[in-house]
Design an enzyme around this catalytic site. Structure first.
Site, mmCIF file in Angstrom:
data_model
loop_
_atom_site.group_PDB
_atom_site.id
_atom_site.type_symbol
_atom_site.label_atom_id
_atom_site.label_comp_id
_atom_site.label_asym_id
_atom_site.label_seq_id
_atom_site.Cartn_x
_atom_site.Cartn_y
_atom_site.Cartn_z
ATOM 1 N N ALA A 1 0.882 -1.092 -0.145
ATOM 2 C CA ALA A 1 -0.085 -0.075 -0.071
ATOM 3 C C ALA A 1 0.913 1.046 0.068
ATOM 4 O O ALA A 1 2.178 0.855 0.019
ATOM 5 C CB ALA A 1 -0.907 -0.011 1.212
ATOM 6 N N ASN B 1 3.114 4.414 1.282
ATOM 7 C CA ASN B 1 3.823 4.605 2.749
ATOM 8 C C ASN B 1 4.350 3.607 3.183
ATOM 9 O O ASN B 1 4.554 3.798 4.620
ATOM 10 C CB ASN B 1 2.946 5.694 3.507
ATOM 11 C CG ASN B 1 2.448 7.102 2.787
ATOM 12 O OD1 ASN B 1 3.148 7.559 1.896
ATOM 13 N ND2 ASN B 1 1.449 7.456 3.469
ATOM 14 N N ALA B 2 4.856 2.745 2.336
ATOM 15 C CA ALA B 2 5.701 1.588 2.897
ATOM 16 C C ALA B 2 7.036 1.549 2.762
ATOM 17 O O ALA B 2 7.766 0.708 3.260
ATOM 18 C CB ALA B 2 5.117 0.198 2.430
ATOM 19 N N GLY B 3 7.779 2.708 2.114
ATOM 20 C CA GLY B 3 8.948 2.518 2.003
ATOM 21 C C GLY B 3 9.434 2.115 0.642
ATOM 22 O O GLY B 3 10.755 1.749 0.355
ATOM 23 N N LYS B 4 8.573 2.046 -0.428
ATOM 24 C CA LYS B 4 9.094 1.276 -1.910
ATOM 25 C C LYS B 4 9.966 2.343 -2.325
ATOM 26 O O LYS B 4 10.908 1.636 -2.791
ATOM 27 C CB LYS B 4 7.855 1.455 -2.695
ATOM 28 C CG LYS B 4 6.658 0.353 -2.411
ATOM 29 C CD LYS B 4 5.761 -0.035 -3.336
ATOM 30 C CE LYS B 4 4.761 1.457 -3.284
ATOM 31 N NZ LYS B 4 4.207 2.003 -1.988
ATOM 32 N N ASP C 1 10.338 2.308 -10.408
ATOM 33 C CA ASP C 1 9.656 2.860 -9.438
ATOM 34 C C ASP C 1 8.090 3.197 -9.923
ATOM 35 O O ASP C 1 7.978 3.570 -11.274
ATOM 36 C CB ASP C 1 10.084 4.240 -8.820
ATOM 37 C CG ASP C 1 9.539 4.727 -7.470
ATOM 38 O OD1 ASP C 1 9.126 3.752 -6.794
ATOM 39 O OD2 ASP C 1 9.301 6.021 -7.272
ATOM 40 N N GLU C 2 7.154 3.149 -9.198
ATOM 41 C CA GLU C 2 5.734 3.374 -9.749
ATOM 42 C C GLU C 2 5.270 2.172 -10.672
ATOM 43 O O GLU C 2 4.715 2.729 -11.685
ATOM 44 C CB GLU C 2 5.588 4.706 -10.118
ATOM 45 C CG GLU C 2 6.099 5.920 -9.161
ATOM 46 C CD GLU C 2 5.064 5.809 -7.645
ATOM 47 O OE1 GLU C 2 3.901 5.301 -7.812
ATOM 48 O OE2 GLU C 2 5.574 6.440 -6.974
ATOM 49 N N ALA C 3 5.660 1.184 -10.483
ATOM 50 C CA ALA C 3 5.691 -0.113 -11.387
ATOM 51 C C ALA C 3 4.180 -0.466 -11.923
ATOM 52 O O ALA C 3 3.616 -0.994 -12.811
ATOM 53 C CB ALA C 3 6.324 -1.240 -10.986
ATOM 54 N N GLN C 4 3.219 0.166 -10.942
ATOM 55 C CA GLN C 4 1.859 -0.384 -10.998
ATOM 56 C C GLN C 4 1.463 0.437 -12.334
ATOM 57 O O GLN C 4 0.612 -0.044 -13.039
ATOM 58 C CB GLN C 4 1.057 0.464 -9.732
ATOM 59 C CG GLN C 4 0.714 1.865 -9.802
ATOM 60 C CD GLN C 4 1.980 2.372 -8.880
ATOM 61 O OE1 GLN C 4 2.819 1.577 -8.619
ATOM 62 N NE2 GLN C 4 1.626 3.626 -8.512
#
Length: 198
Positions: free
Chosen positions: A10, A12-15, A87-90
């Site tokens: 989800a 704010n998990a630090g991805k 990053d932002e792979a969704q």
């Protein structure tokens, strides 16, 4: 052996923090990384992966028509690459996830993808769907709900801080527009819990 990895969570998990730390680890050992971020996400500026804790790194932008296999092959003509990070792979397309499997299988370069699993409606993003299906390794990064339980879901908020239940799948925003919650609070905030009287 090169693999395709998907680190999901989800918000704010630090991805992004984890991506930046991984990139730093490679670079500290004299290895080259190629970092991408979604062009659609301009929360912290264009062409940067930024963490909420204040660290950042320049990144190449990817669009829905970016061909990762072709771009990586072009970079390889100038220098060796040891890892690709997304990053932002969704926001990847099905075709792009397939291209990333080609980078791993044909070019033998590991690819690390970081992104959300689901949207504010609990539906999979296209990129996340195919990463969950095709990645060699899956790892959930954990964050917590306001109640202390593990947060799996994201709630979208309007400008008044009220829960939004309809709308476009993609609406870029940070902590002012989204909060991560457990399933119980997801249902509660959306008014989906039955009223049980005893």
């Amino acid at each position: 052996m090169a693999k395709l990895y998907f680190y999901y969570s989800a918000m704010n998990a630090g991805k992004s923090t984890t991506l930046l730390q991984s990139s730093y680890n490679y670079q500290e050992r004299g290895m080259n990384t190629l970092v991408y971020t979604a062009a659609i996400d301009d929360r912290y500026g264009i062409g940067k992966v930024c963490s909420r804790i204040g660290i950042s790194q320049e990144a190449k932008l990817f669009y829905t028509d970016t061909n990762f296999l072709e771009q990586v092959e072009q970079v390889l003509k100038a220098k060796k690459l040891h890892c690709i990070m997304i990053d932002e792979a969704q926001f990847l397309t099905k075709k792009q996830v397939h291209q990333l499997t080609d980078v791993v299988d044909e070019l033998k370069i590991p690819v690390l993808c970081y992104g959300l699993r689901t949207d504010f409606q609990k539906e999979l993003f296209e990129g996340s769907q195919y990463l969950l299906a095709w990645a060699d390794e899956l790892q959930e990064l954990k964050t917590i709900c306001e109640c202390g339980k593990k947060a799996h879901f994201v709630i979208r908020l309007n400008e008044n801080g009220e829960t939004v239940t309809t709308g476009e799948q993609i609406q870029i925003g940070g902590n002012d527009k989204y909060i991560s919650v457990c399933r119980y609070h997801y249902k509660k905030k959306r008014g989906e819990l039955r009223q049980i009287t005893k």
